[in-house]
Write a protein that holds these residues in place. Sequence first.
Motif, PDB file in Angstrom:
ATOM      1  N   TYR A  27       0.831  -1.206   0.000  1.00  0.00           N
ATOM      2  CA  TYR A  27       0.000   0.000   0.000  1.00  0.00           C
ATOM      3  C   TYR A  27       0.866   1.257   0.000  1.00  0.00           C
ATOM      4  CZ  TYR A  27      -4.542  -2.263   0.585  1.00  0.00           C
ATOM      5  OH  TYR A  27      -5.692  -2.984   0.375  1.00  0.00           O
ATOM      6  N   ARG A  28       1.927   1.245   0.785  1.00  0.00           N
ATOM      7  CA  ARG A  28       2.818   2.425   0.849  1.00  0.00           C
ATOM      8  C   ARG A  28       3.524   2.651  -0.494  1.00  0.00           C
ATOM      9  NH1 ARG A  28       0.981   5.138   5.147  1.00  0.00           N
ATOM     10  NH2 ARG A  28       0.928   3.818   6.988  1.00  0.00           N
ATOM     11  N   LEU A  29       3.944   1.577  -1.137  1.00  0.00           N
ATOM     12  CA  LEU A  29       4.580   1.712  -2.459  1.00  0.00           C
ATOM     13  C   LEU A  29       3.586   2.273  -3.474  1.00  0.00           C
ATOM     14  CD1 LEU A  29       6.677  -1.571  -2.596  1.00  0.00           C
ATOM     15  CD2 LEU A  29       7.568   0.760  -2.524  1.00  0.00           C
ATOM     16  N   ALA A  30       2.359   1.783  -3.430  1.00  0.00           N
ATOM     17  CA  ALA A  30       1.322   2.281  -4.335  1.00  0.00           C
ATOM     18  C   ALA A  30       1.053   3.768  -4.070  1.00  0.00           C
ATOM     19  CB  ALA A  30       0.044   1.471  -4.167  1.00  0.00           C
ATOM     20  N   GLU A  31       1.010   4.147  -2.806  1.00  0.00           N
ATOM     21  CA  GLU A  31       0.812   5.554  -2.434  1.00  0.00           C
ATOM     22  C   GLU A  31       1.909   6.427  -3.047  1.00  0.00           C
ATOM     23  OE1 GLU A  31       0.479   7.982   1.783  1.00  0.00           O
ATOM     24  OE2 GLU A  31       1.912   6.324   1.629  1.00  0.00           O
ATOM     25  N   ARG A  32       3.154   5.991  -2.930  1.00  0.00           N
ATOM     26  CA  ARG A  32       4.273   6.759  -3.487  1.00  0.00           C
ATOM     27  C   ARG A  32       4.192   6.834  -5.011  1.00  0.00           C
ATOM     28  NH1 ARG A  32       7.218   4.671   1.050  1.00  0.00           N
ATOM     29  NH2 ARG A  32       7.767   2.758  -0.050  1.00  0.00           N
ATOM     30  N   GLU A  33       3.840   5.723  -5.646  1.00  0.00           N
ATOM     31  CA  GLU A  33       3.743   5.712  -7.109  1.00  0.00           C
ATOM     32  C   GLU A  33       2.671   6.673  -7.610  1.00  0.00           C
ATOM     33  OE1 GLU A  33       3.737   2.424  -9.824  1.00  0.00           O
ATOM     34  OE2 GLU A  33       4.816   1.219  -8.354  1.00  0.00           O
ATOM     35  N   VAL A  34       1.511   6.632  -6.989  1.00  0.00           N
ATOM     36  CA  VAL A  34       0.414   7.522  -7.404  1.00  0.00           C
ATOM     37  C   VAL A  34       0.830   8.976  -7.222  1.00  0.00           C
ATOM     38  CG1 VAL A  34      -1.925   8.317  -6.839  1.00  0.00           C
ATOM     39  CG2 VAL A  34      -1.444   5.865  -7.033  1.00  0.00           C
ATOM     40  N   ASN A  35       1.373   9.311  -6.067  1.00  0.00           N
ATOM     41  CA  ASN A  35       1.766  10.695  -5.819  1.00  0.00           C
ATOM     42  C   ASN A  35       2.895  11.153  -6.746  1.00  0.00           C
ATOM     43  OD1 ASN A  35      -0.098  11.539  -3.805  1.00  0.00           O
ATOM     44  ND2 ASN A  35       1.006  10.304  -2.311  1.00  0.00           N
ATOM     45  N   SER A  36       3.823  10.256  -7.055  1.00  0.00           N
ATOM     46  CA  SER A  36       4.915  10.604  -7.969  1.00  0.00           C
ATOM     47  C   SER A  36       4.393  10.860  -9.379  1.00  0.00           C
ATOM     48  CB  SER A  36       5.960   9.490  -8.020  1.00  0.00           C
ATOM     49  OG  SER A  36       6.635   9.403  -6.805  1.00  0.00           O
ATOM     50  N   TYR A  37       3.524   9.977  -9.856  1.00  0.00           N
ATOM     51  CA  TYR A  37       2.989  10.157 -11.201  1.00  0.00           C
ATOM     52  C   TYR A  37       2.105  11.395 -11.266  1.00  0.00           C
ATOM     53  CZ  TYR A  37       1.557   9.197 -15.888  1.00  0.00           C
ATOM     54  OH  TYR A  37       1.346   9.322 -17.229  1.00  0.00           O
ATOM     55  N   LEU A  38       1.325  11.635 -10.221  1.00  0.00           N
ATOM     56  CA  LEU A  38       0.481  12.830 -10.161  1.00  0.00           C
ATOM     57  C   LEU A  38       1.337  14.094 -10.244  1.00  0.00           C
ATOM     58  CD1 LEU A  38      -2.297  14.139  -9.761  1.00  0.00           C
ATOM     59  CD2 LEU A  38      -1.961  13.863  -7.300  1.00  0.00           C
ATOM     60  N   ALA A  39       2.442  14.121  -9.526  1.00  0.00           N
ATOM     61  CA  ALA A  39       3.339  15.283  -9.567  1.00  0.00           C
ATOM     62  C   ALA A  39       3.908  15.472 -10.968  1.00  0.00           C
ATOM     63  CB  ALA A  39       4.467  15.107  -8.546  1.00  0.00           C
ATOM     64  N   LEU A  40       4.243  14.374 -11.626  1.00  0.00           N
ATOM     65  CA  LEU A  40       4.775  14.438 -12.988  1.00  0.00           C
ATOM     66  C   LEU A  40       3.737  15.031 -13.951  1.00  0.00           C
ATOM     67  CD1 LEU A  40       7.304  13.560 -14.645  1.00  0.00           C
ATOM     68  CD2 LEU A  40       6.080  11.433 -15.091  1.00  0.00           C
ATOM     69  N   LEU A  60      -6.219   6.833 -15.119  1.00  0.00           N
ATOM     70  CA  LEU A  60      -6.249   6.252 -16.462  1.00  0.00           C
ATOM     71  C   LEU A  60      -4.906   5.619 -16.817  1.00  0.00           C
ATOM     72  CD1 LEU A  60      -7.712   5.783 -19.166  1.00  0.00           C
ATOM     73  CD2 LEU A  60      -6.894   8.050 -19.863  1.00  0.00           C
ATOM     74  N   GLN A  61      -3.829   6.294 -16.496  1.00  0.00           N
ATOM     75  CA  GLN A  61      -2.493   5.774 -16.807  1.00  0.00           C
ATOM     76  C   GLN A  61      -2.237   4.443 -16.089  1.00  0.00           C
ATOM     77  OE1 GLN A  61      -0.616   7.213 -19.105  1.00  0.00           O
ATOM     78  NE2 GLN A  61       0.849   5.570 -18.948  1.00  0.00           N
ATOM     79  N   PHE A  62      -2.633   4.359 -14.812  1.00  0.00           N
ATOM     80  CA  PHE A  62      -2.455   3.115 -14.079  1.00  0.00           C
ATOM     81  C   PHE A  62      -3.370   2.024 -14.616  1.00  0.00           C
ATOM     82  CE2 PHE A  62      -0.299   5.830 -10.996  1.00  0.00           C
ATOM     83  CZ  PHE A  62       0.793   5.032 -10.695  1.00  0.00           C
ATOM     84  N   ALA A  63      -4.584   2.362 -15.035  1.00  0.00           N
ATOM     85  CA  ALA A  63      -5.500   1.377 -15.611  1.00  0.00           C
ATOM     86  C   ALA A  63      -4.947   0.839 -16.927  1.00  0.00           C
ATOM     87  CB  ALA A  63      -6.877   1.997 -15.818  1.00  0.00           C
ATOM     88  N   ILE A  64      -4.387   1.719 -17.753  1.00  0.00           N
ATOM     89  CA  ILE A  64      -3.783   1.291 -19.023  1.00  0.00           C
ATOM     90  C   ILE A  64      -2.628   0.321 -18.756  1.00  0.00           C
ATOM     91  CG2 ILE A  64      -2.399   2.089 -20.988  1.00  0.00           C
ATOM     92  CD1 ILE A  64      -4.190   4.663 -20.927  1.00  0.00           C
ATOM     93  N   ALA A  65      -1.796   0.636 -17.777  1.00  0.00           N
ATOM     94  CA  ALA A  65      -0.677  -0.249 -17.425  1.00  0.00           C
ATOM     95  C   ALA A  65      -1.196  -1.601 -16.937  1.00  0.00           C
ATOM     96  CB  ALA A  65       0.199   0.407 -16.366  1.00  0.00           C
ATOM     97  N   ASN A  66      -2.255  -1.587 -16.149  1.00  0.00           N
ATOM     98  CA  ASN A  66      -2.852  -2.817 -15.627  1.00  0.00           C
ATOM     99  C   ASN A  66      -3.401  -3.673 -16.759  1.00  0.00           C
ATOM    100  OD1 ASN A  66      -4.271  -4.792 -14.280  1.00  0.00           O
ATOM    101  ND2 ASN A  66      -5.200  -3.399 -12.812  1.00  0.00           N
ATOM    102  N   VAL A  67      -4.127  -3.068 -17.681  1.00  0.00           N
ATOM    103  CA  VAL A  67      -4.670  -3.801 -18.827  1.00  0.00           C
ATOM    104  C   VAL A  67      -3.535  -4.395 -19.656  1.00  0.00           C
ATOM    105  CG1 VAL A  67      -5.914  -3.523 -21.019  1.00  0.00           C
ATOM    106  CG2 VAL A  67      -6.837  -2.511 -18.926  1.00  0.00           C
ATOM    107  N   GLY A  68      -2.483  -3.616 -19.870  1.00  0.00           N
ATOM    108  CA  GLY A  68      -1.331  -4.112 -20.624  1.00  0.00           C
ATOM    109  C   GLY A  68      -0.697  -5.329 -19.978  1.00  0.00           C
ATOM    110  N   MET A  69      -0.559  -5.303 -18.662  1.00  0.00           N
ATOM    111  CA  MET A  69       0.035  -6.450 -17.949  1.00  0.00           C
ATOM    112  C   MET A  69      -0.863  -7.679 -18.044  1.00  0.00           C
ATOM    113  SD  MET A  69       1.932  -4.991 -14.553  1.00  0.00           S
ATOM    114  CE  MET A  69       0.609  -3.925 -13.994  1.00  0.00           C
ATOM    115  N   ARG A  70      -2.172  -7.483 -17.950  1.00  0.00           N
ATOM    116  CA  ARG A  70      -3.085  -8.615 -18.054  1.00  0.00           C
ATOM    117  C   ARG A  70      -3.070  -9.224 -19.443  1.00  0.00           C
ATOM    118  NH1 ARG A  70      -8.670  -6.797 -16.150  1.00  0.00           N
ATOM    119  NH2 ARG A  70      -7.845  -4.787 -16.712  1.00  0.00           N
TER     120      ARG A  70
END
Length: 74
Positions: A27-40, A60-70
């Motif tokens: 959860y903490r890693l996900a929190e950091r990833e979301v905040n980092s991408y949001l800042a970008l 949307l960006q995270f959903a696209i990445a998730n769909v790609g991995m699946r």
Amino acid sequence: MAKQAITLKIAGKSYPFNIESGKEEMYRLAEREVNSYLALIKQQNIKNWNDQDYLSITALQFAIANVGMRKKAV
């Protein structure tokens, strides 16, 4: 499995969660990833966009990445 209470801060707002013990790091890693991408995304300073727009594009960006991995897993 036992639960534990944590609070995550996304885009400056705190959100309480009750999660399974042992999953805090994920959860903490996900929190950091979301905040980092949001800042970008926010660095692009897109005219007439507000925080909801930036968060929507982040989601949307995270959903696209998730769909790609699946799709690769199939």
